[in-house]
Enzyme design. Structure first.
Site, mmCIF file in Angstrom:
data_model
loop_
_atom_site.group_PDB
_atom_site.id
_atom_site.type_symbol
_atom_site.label_atom_id
_atom_site.label_comp_id
_atom_site.label_asym_id
_atom_site.label_seq_id
_atom_site.Cartn_x
_atom_site.Cartn_y
_atom_site.Cartn_z
ATOM 1 C CG ASP A 13 47.668 -17.494 -77.636
ATOM 2 O OD1 ASP A 13 47.892 -18.024 -76.517
ATOM 3 O OD2 ASP A 13 48.785 -16.888 -78.042
ATOM 4 C CG ASP A 15 51.987 -16.211 -73.041
ATOM 5 O OD1 ASP A 15 52.180 -15.389 -72.410
ATOM 6 O OD2 ASP A 15 51.617 -17.373 -72.786
#
Ligand code: G6P
Ligand code: MG
Length: 230
Positions: A13, A15
């Protein structure tokens, strides 16, 4: 769970895992929630983490009991407004906002010849990775525009392993969001949750923050699980 030695790839991922940008997403959504008259809470902020742009707007409207108040066109306009505000916050983004330890971790993975792919729901992720100077370490990136379902659906992590020609079971996914951990688990990859373990209780392995994320620590945690599984 497979043994650490069987792991061949890492699915990231972006953010809140690689960069501090989840704070900027939250700021821009908070601003829009205020404008729409929806009260912002920490719980709402947690629900939005990892969730795509339109799904996030729909969650905010539902949270405020306003899910039937706007047309699709109006919603698109609001989502664009949030994105414009988010992009303004990214203006000054640079390497200094890589989260603690993550640059070294990614370089270490590349040095050990692990395959690396990006599993971010953000359409802004190519821009963010470029600004952070990390784009060259990613062998592949999933384009979120090509997905049918967003996190917590497993599609993005299934695809993130597939683009590396790996099975999800041979991969470790890293997430700061509850929706993301659910997505990793659904794909069959090993889930690493980074952040509050109460929020990320579904993860196979938990770390309180990114500075704890190293190959050694992941191996240690997997070995512990293996002992428990046996
Ligand atoms: C990430 C973030 C979310 C954001 C989503 C879509 O998953 O964690 O907060 O809403 O990406 O991002 P985008 O930049 O495409 O609006
Ligand atoms: Mg995230």
């Amino acid at each position: 769970m497979v043994k650490f030695a069987q792991v061949k790839g890492f699915l990231f991922d972006l953010d809140g895992v690689i960069a501090n940008t989840s704070v900027y997403h939250a700021k821009a959504w908070h601003q829009l929630a205020d404008e729409l008259g929806v009260t912002w809470t920490e719980d709402l902020g947690n629900q939005l983490k990892g969730v795509g742009r339109m799904d996030s707007l729909n969650l905010i409207l539902k949270y405020g009991g306003k899910e039937n108040d706007y047309t699709e066109d109006e919603k698109i306009k609001y989502a664009e407004e949030k994105n414009d505000n988010y992009l303004k916050l990214l203006d000054t983004l640079d390497k200094s906002e890589i989260l603690p330890g993550m640059e070294d971790f990614i370089k270490d993975l590349a040095a050990h010849h692990y395959l690396i792919s990006l599993a971010s729901s953000s359409k802004n992720s190519p821009l963010v990775l470029e600004k952070l100077g990390l784009a060259q370490y990613f062998d592949e990136k999933v384009d979120p525009a090509t997905l049918k379902h967003g996190k917590p659906d497993p599609e993005i992590y299934t695809r993130a392993a597939e683009v590396l020609n790996l099975k999800p079971e041979e991969c470790i996914g890293l997430e700061d969001a509850s929706a993301g951990v659910t997505s990793i688990n659904g794909s069959g990859a090993i889930s690493v949750g980074i952040g509050d373990p109460k929020v990320l209780h579904e993860a196979d392995i938990n770390f309180n923050d990114t500075s704890e994320v190293t190959l050694d620590n992941i191996k240690k945690e997997m070995d512990k699980k293996k002992v428990l599984d046996d």
